[in-house]
Design a protein around this motif. Sequence first.
Motif, PDB file in Angstrom:
ATOM      1  N   VAL A  59       0.850  -1.189   0.000  1.00 51.93           N
ATOM      2  CA  VAL A  59       0.000   0.000   0.000  1.00 51.93           C
ATOM      3  C   VAL A  59       0.886   1.240   0.000  1.00 51.93           C
ATOM      4  CG1 VAL A  59      -1.796   1.277   1.203  1.00 51.93           C
ATOM      5  CG2 VAL A  59      -1.786  -1.218   1.265  1.00 51.93           C
ATOM      6  N   HIS A  60       0.728   2.046  -1.010  1.00 55.08           N
ATOM      7  CA  HIS A  60       1.473   3.294  -1.094  1.00 55.08           C
ATOM      8  C   HIS A  60       0.563   4.449  -0.683  1.00 55.08           C
ATOM      9  CE1 HIS A  60       3.916   6.531  -2.517  1.00 55.08           C
ATOM     10  NE2 HIS A  60       3.034   6.888  -3.418  1.00 55.08           N
ATOM     11  N   HIS A  61       1.143   5.409   0.016  1.00 56.98           N
ATOM     12  CA  HIS A  61       0.387   6.607   0.395  1.00 56.98           C
ATOM     13  C   HIS A  61       0.680   7.700  -0.619  1.00 56.98           C
ATOM     14  CE1 HIS A  61       0.185   4.327   4.096  1.00 56.98           C
ATOM     15  NE2 HIS A  61      -0.811   5.103   4.478  1.00 56.98           N
ATOM     16  N   HIS A  66       2.104   8.402   6.007  1.00 57.54           N
ATOM     17  CA  HIS A  66       1.538   7.127   6.430  1.00 57.54           C
ATOM     18  C   HIS A  66       0.485   7.279   7.524  1.00 57.54           C
ATOM     19  CE1 HIS A  66       4.734   4.251   4.629  1.00 57.54           C
ATOM     20  NE2 HIS A  66       4.513   5.291   3.854  1.00 57.54           N
ATOM     21  N   HIS A  84       6.614   0.311  -6.115  1.00 54.20           N
ATOM     22  CA  HIS A  84       6.567   1.088  -4.877  1.00 54.20           C
ATOM     23  C   HIS A  84       7.951   1.666  -4.575  1.00 54.20           C
ATOM     24  CE1 HIS A  84       4.601   1.304  -0.622  1.00 54.20           C
ATOM     25  NE2 HIS A  84       5.074   2.454  -1.026  1.00 54.20           N
ATOM     26  N   HIS A  88       9.112   5.664  -4.451  1.00 54.40           N
ATOM     27  CA  HIS A  88       9.742   6.340  -3.324  1.00 54.40           C
ATOM     28  C   HIS A  88      11.094   6.905  -3.693  1.00 54.40           C
ATOM     29  CE1 HIS A  88       7.208   5.669   0.292  1.00 54.40           C
ATOM     30  NE2 HIS A  88       6.544   5.010  -0.631  1.00 54.40           N
TER      31      HIS A  88
HETATM   32 ZN   LIG Z   1       4.724   4.390  -0.517  1.00 50.64          ZN
END
Ligand SMILES: [Zn+2]
Length: 132
Positions: A59-61, A66, A84, A88
């Motif tokens: 799960v990426h924000h 977060h 992911h 980042h």
């Molecule tokens: Zn992320």
Amino acid sequence: MTAPKRPDPARLKRITEAAVSARNDREAGYRARALKLYPWICGRCGREFNRLNLSELTVHHRDHNHDNNPADGSNWELLCLYCHDNEHSRYEDTARYSGDNHGGQGPAPATSRPFADLKALLDGEGLDKDKP
Ligand SMILES: [Zn+2]
Ligand SMILES: [Zn+2]
């Protein structure tokens, strides 16, 4: 007056462990929710996942915060481990290099400085006004 307390390593360790486990709980919470909300597909490369390889779907924000976990999932994006990671490193590059040069590798890249002209204008104006 007592001497200042030295940090107690055992106590620090307990605190760290508590923080890590709280984070893990929270992570498990939003991950489960995100996996219920969204199809098990990487939002970047489109790779599909199933129960066997679901651990590679993360799960990426979207805003990289977060702690921002709205119930409608609007801050979440399901990404495979690779995408992911990619996401980042792009974000960190942007944060690291914005407004600064690349650590001595030649001249700084031409970055946009929206306020450079404004400052010159203000300085010029200030000088004129301050002139007797
Ligand atoms: Zn992320
Ligand atoms: Zn992917």
